[in-house]
Design an enzyme around this catalytic site. Structure first.
Site, PDB file in Angstrom:
ATOM      1  CG  HIS A 156      -3.057   8.144  -1.198  1.00  0.00           C
ATOM      2  ND1 HIS A 156      -4.374   7.583  -1.111  1.00  0.00           N
ATOM      3  CD2 HIS A 156      -2.757   7.880   0.225  1.00  0.00           C
ATOM      4  CE1 HIS A 156      -4.476   6.857  -0.106  1.00  0.00           C
ATOM      5  NE2 HIS A 156      -3.532   6.987   0.714  1.00  0.00           N
ATOM      6  CG  ASP A 210      -3.070   1.005  -2.470  1.00  0.00           C
ATOM      7  OD1 ASP A 210      -1.886   1.299  -2.594  1.00  0.00           O
ATOM      8  OD2 ASP A 210      -3.740   0.800  -1.661  1.00  0.00           O
ATOM      9  CG  HIS A 211      -2.311   4.906  -3.319  1.00  0.00           C
ATOM     10  ND1 HIS A 211      -1.461   5.247  -2.543  1.00  0.00           N
ATOM     11  CD2 HIS A 211      -3.455   4.309  -2.888  1.00  0.00           C
ATOM     12  CE1 HIS A 211      -2.063   5.024  -1.487  1.00  0.00           C
ATOM     13  NE2 HIS A 211      -3.111   4.212  -1.431  1.00  0.00           N
ATOM     14  CD  GLU A 220      -2.992  -3.555   2.812  1.00  0.00           C
ATOM     15  OE1 GLU A 220      -3.529  -4.003   3.588  1.00  0.00           O
ATOM     16  OE2 GLU A 220      -3.012  -2.440   2.524  1.00  0.00           O
ATOM     17  CG  HIS A 234      -0.920   8.787   4.936  1.00  0.00           C
ATOM     18  ND1 HIS A 234      -1.631   9.819   4.093  1.00  0.00           N
ATOM     19  CD2 HIS A 234      -1.293   7.728   4.590  1.00  0.00           C
ATOM     20  CE1 HIS A 234      -2.438   8.883   3.519  1.00  0.00           C
ATOM     21  NE2 HIS A 234      -2.346   7.745   3.358  1.00  0.00           N
ATOM     22  CB  SER A 276      -6.415   2.106   0.154  1.00  0.00           C
ATOM     23  OG  SER A 276      -5.056   2.690   0.281  1.00  0.00           O
ATOM     24  CG  ASP A 279      -2.043   0.935   1.205  1.00  0.00           C
ATOM     25  OD1 ASP A 279      -1.838   2.099   0.710  1.00  0.00           O
ATOM     26  OD2 ASP A 279      -3.389   0.614   1.403  1.00  0.00           O
ATOM     27  CG  ASP A 321      -1.070   4.483   2.888  1.00  0.00           C
ATOM     28  OD1 ASP A 321      -1.143   5.260   1.864  1.00  0.00           O
ATOM     29  OD2 ASP A 321      -1.823   4.463   3.539  1.00  0.00           O
TER      30      ASP A 321
HETATM   31 MG    MG Z   1      -4.335  -0.967   2.768  1.00  0.00          MG
HETATM   32 ZN    ZN Z   2      -3.066   6.222   2.383  1.00  0.00          ZN
END
Ligand code: MG
Ligand code: ZN
Length: 383
Positions: free
Chosen positions: A347, A320-321, A273, A282, A106, A65, A278
């Site tokens: 993101h 996912d990004h 995952e 952040h 996400s 992620d 991710d």
């Molecule tokens: Mg996730």
């Molecule tokens: Zn995120």
């Protein structure tokens, strides 16, 4: 408090509830650094590239992620120049835009990868009209294959939820937990215990899972001992902790899940995952990114170990990004030092890499839509 500040607060809270984005803040790395000082690298093995068949029997989908090329290269630098990802010879790029936004979340990103359709940010395997759309995991179940989900977040969080639940909003954690009971999933390991047990509707989903024959376990050592049968490993009340505090072990969970799923002659589908790459983005924390990236790469190592032996398993690794607009402003392959820089606390819209290993891997090269990844897997599995 002035009325205006109050209204802004209410609005901010509403947005947070709507997207559930802020829940990552319930776990946090203790340091907050732009420079990762380096550490002891692990050994990376090289795996054979010889496969039995043209089409895969099993598919291991691995989602980092928020994992863009900088996150990967930060991990590679920190590990002295090599990752298990080096074993992936077929590489492409995925365009991550959602149906309603240049910057995906996400949920829409997960749904694109799980069901092959673009949808709106916040959607969990529903289309733009909020109608449920079938996921690869559900298609695999219908074909009699075994299925699994493993995540370092809550198992009810957007990415794993996109494979098994159908909800108009990613924040509906209790409804997402209830959707697990509507399926025949064989193995799931992640956090989110309280979404199964502390519920507004007073249902005890842990009890219901046991009645359906699941071993419901909360402790990683016990989970790792499971060799067969149905397994619900719920390792945290909500999200799992960060590496190295995390009790849930992603590489070990990967190995455990693959062993259990590999007992069905019809094959299996699993999504694994690395959720917190991710959250590290952040939080604009290079050290957190590196540690989560290396944890995820070691899980990739476990998947490769299995697939190289099995020779009928396709592994896809993608994101996912990207998160953080993360860039590398400096580094040292010898010491593993990485100096990061961020252009965003959220993101970004940049394309993310797609890595493929195993039978059918050659289909995942070039620039593709995120939805194409799911479509290609569906075709390769003959659904
Ligand atoms: Mg996730
Ligand atoms: Zn995120």
């Amino acid at each position: 408090m002035h009325l205006r500040s109050f209204l802004i607060l209410v609005l901010a809270f509403g947005i947070q509830q709507l997207y559930g984005q802020e829940t990552y803040k319930s776990v946090s790395a203790e340091d907050s650094v732009l420079t990762y000082p380096g550490g002891k690298p692990y050994e990376v093995h090289t795996f054979a590239q010889k496969f039995k068949s043209k089409n895969p029997r099993n598919v291991i989908m691995m989602i980092g992620d928020g994992m863009g090329t900088s996150q990967i290269f930060a991990g590679l630098t920190a590990n002295g120049g090599h990752l298990f990802l080096d074993n992936f010879k077929q590489v492409g790029f995925s365009k991550t835009q959602s149906s309603d936004n240049y910057i995906t979340d996400s949920a829409a990103g997960g749904t694109a990868l799980s069901a092959g359709q673009k949808t709106y940010n916040g959607a969990i395997a529903v289309n733009t009209d909020t109608v449920a759309i079938k996921t690869i995991l559900e298609m695999a179940e219908e074909k009699g294959m075994s299925t699994g989900l493993v995540s370092t977040s809550a198992i009810t969080h957007a990415t794993p939820a996109s494979y098994i639940a159908h909800q108009g909003s990613r924040g509906s954690y209790e409804d997402i937990a209830a959707d697990f009971l509507k399926t025949d999933i064989d193995v799931f390991i992640g956090g989110g215990y309280k979404h199964f047990t502390e519920r507004k509707d007073k249902r005890d989903l842990a009890g219901e899972l046991k009645q359906k024959g699941y071993q419901v376990l909360r402790n990683m050592d016990e989970i790792a001992e499971v060799k067969s049968g149905k397994l619900a490993g719920l390792t945290a009340d909500e999200h799992n902790e960060v590496v190295p505090k995390r009790k849930m072990d992603l590489p070990l969970s990967t190995k455990t899940a693959l062993h259990i799923l590999d007992q069905n002659e019809k094959g299996f589908f699993i999504m694994i995952e690395g959720s917190q790459i991710d959250w590290a983005g952040h939080q604009k924390n290079t050290g957190y990114i590196v540690r989560e990236m290396l944890d995820f790469d070691q899980a990739i190592g476990k998947a490769l170990e299995f697939a190289a032996k099995d020779r009928e398993t396709l592994i896809i690794v993608t994101a996912d990004h990207e998160t953080g607009g993360f860039a590398l402003a400096g580094g040292d392959m010898k010491t593993g030092m990485v100096k990061g820089a961020f252009t965003s606390g959220n993101h970004t819209g940049v394309m993310v890499p797609v890595f493929a290993y195993g039978p059918g891997a050659e289909n995942f090269t070039g620039i593709m839509e995120n939805t194409d990844i799911a479509k290609k897997i569906i075709t390769l599995l003959g659904f």
